[in-house]
Design a protein around this motif. Sequence first.
Motif, mmCIF file in Angstrom:
data_model
loop_
_atom_site.group_PDB
_atom_site.id
_atom_site.type_symbol
_atom_site.label_atom_id
_atom_site.label_comp_id
_atom_site.label_asym_id
_atom_site.label_seq_id
_atom_site.Cartn_x
_atom_site.Cartn_y
_atom_site.Cartn_z
ATOM 1 N N VAL A 57 28.222 3.114 -4.656
ATOM 2 C CA VAL A 57 28.412 1.668 -4.513
ATOM 3 C C VAL A 57 28.867 1.333 -3.090
ATOM 4 N N VAL A 58 29.830 2.115 -2.583
ATOM 5 C CA VAL A 58 30.315 1.884 -1.216
ATOM 6 C C VAL A 58 29.205 2.144 -0.204
ATOM 7 N N PHE A 61 26.724 -0.705 -0.015
ATOM 8 C CA PHE A 61 27.242 -1.840 0.746
ATOM 9 C C PHE A 61 27.213 -1.543 2.244
ATOM 10 N N CYS A 62 27.574 -0.313 2.618
ATOM 11 C CA CYS A 62 27.511 0.074 4.029
ATOM 12 C C CYS A 62 26.081 0.012 4.555
ATOM 13 N N ASP A 64 23.814 -2.112 3.576
ATOM 14 C CA ASP A 64 23.565 -3.534 3.826
ATOM 15 C C ASP A 64 24.208 -3.976 5.136
ATOM 16 N N SER A 130 27.631 -9.252 0.253
ATOM 17 C CA SER A 130 28.907 -9.252 -0.453
ATOM 18 C C SER A 130 28.719 -9.561 -1.929
ATOM 19 N N ARG A 132 26.061 -8.942 -3.755
ATOM 20 C CA ARG A 132 25.484 -7.762 -4.411
ATOM 21 C C ARG A 132 26.559 -6.695 -4.623
ATOM 22 N N HIS A 133 27.433 -6.535 -3.622
ATOM 23 C CA HIS A 133 28.502 -5.539 -3.744
ATOM 24 C C HIS A 133 29.459 -5.912 -4.872
ATOM 25 N N ARG A 136 27.915 -4.947 -8.146
ATOM 26 C CA ARG A 136 27.966 -3.503 -8.392
ATOM 27 C C ARG A 136 29.376 -3.066 -8.791
#
Length: 519
Positions: A57-58, A61-62, A64, A130, A132-133, A136
């Motif tokens: 998940v992290v 986001f990274c 993106d 953000s 989308r994150h 998740r």
Amino acid sequence: MRDATSSTTSRRRVLLAAVLSLLMPAAVAAAPRDRSGASRDRDAQLEAALRKQTKKVVTAFCNDLERAAEWAVSRGLGSEARRLVARISELDPEYEDLDKLKTKINGAEKADGDTSSAVKTLEKRLDSASSRHAKRLYELAVKCFRAGLFTRSYDLLHEALTFAPDPRDSTQKKVMRVLGYEWDRDQKQWITDWEADQRKRHFLTAEGWFAKKDQRKFEEGLRPCLGKWVSIEEEKRIRTRNEFNPYRVESENFIVETNLGREIAWKYALLLEDFAREYYRFFIGYYDQVAGAKLLFKKSDKKKKHVVYIFPSKVEYLTHVKQRKGNDQLLRESAGYYSSRDRRSQFYWVEDMSSTIETFYHEVAHQLFAESKRTTPWESEGNNWVVEGIATYIETWKKDGKAWRPGANLRHESLQIARAALSRSAGWSLMGFVTIDNDRFHEENRGLNYAISGALCHFLLHHDDEVYREDFIRFLSAFYAGKVSNYSLVEFLDVPGASSTEEAFATLEKQFREYLAAL
């Protein structure tokens, strides 16, 4: 300290059913936890899988943020790109493309001309990332809850909120409803379900809640007292006579009584509610899954609330102690105590609460552990360190602004006393300490026993990225349910490399000593 004589609406039901059906299948909720080695192995495998999912998940986001940074560079937004790379570095210092990305944006300059349009586009891209994150994180929180990782689930839900700050965001709506909040259209803010119910029939003042039907009387300076409405002055004359006619305010989880006035009672009630929220978050594994969901996600219909009494002064507090407990020295030297017989905590008021706030939370912790579920710790064998240990540990909690930081006060006296004592006592034995009987614990080196117990809880809750935390909280729950024996602690913990009870205690003691030495 504890009392020395004891061990220390239909809409809501619909909401609760919805939350439980979403977060927790019925089969999982009903299944008892098997403490066998096979069960621990399955738990460890599941937790490892969830950690991998958290990492994914992290990383997503990274990814993106990396694409957004590269887009920013291509539009001449060098400073914005560098801020994004710094953010990636904070989220994941070992991010695979971090060095390459730093090289790519190094020296990137701001484009000539007006870049306001590009900045707005970048902001939209980041808002989408953000959102989308947040989604998740919410989905991961659901998986953690189903696995019994309650506090991790709760923390992920709150983290999701930081990435979904707009109340119109669908993820924020889901999270807030799961956490037990409703959107108040008039105030344009989220409020708890309990407050939403209160506002239907009550109005809020600096003195707490009052029924709307009595609002005119309140505004005329009248207050309810002994079954009738009297002037503020008359009520003060009645309520300040003695402890048997106190002012009384009621909040979601507490009843606060004092002769000092409703405003002070309400002030304490708000402090208690704030502490209780963090307590339930941190110790949610203490409860079974259904009860835990009710408490943590604010869907509980409590019929009994926790009673706290504030004496106007130390003199009146000591008079009360002498009448109830005689010349108990520890009580006479304390700022308060919890009585399981009376089912209330009692303290005396000081204008500067910082001098007694640790005692305040210590005793209320006793109260919450003892009263928030049916408990009979005196039926457990050994482990007399647990009750005072966990309450002493609470004294190491710190509040920074709006955020609680459990265990953050590493300079706390109890930790330093335990650290110094164990550094000088090579003969001290953890295996022996957990079997000390109640009389010996409280009569021989009581202060030191409290300190070591608090430090031991701190270790078990924070050592090595909190590796023992969830299992130790389950041990606490079993202890208060009267279901542990002398050596049960190591049966609940997955102590590495231990093939026997003696080896497990020896390893745990070594880790504990090293943990204290490093503080």
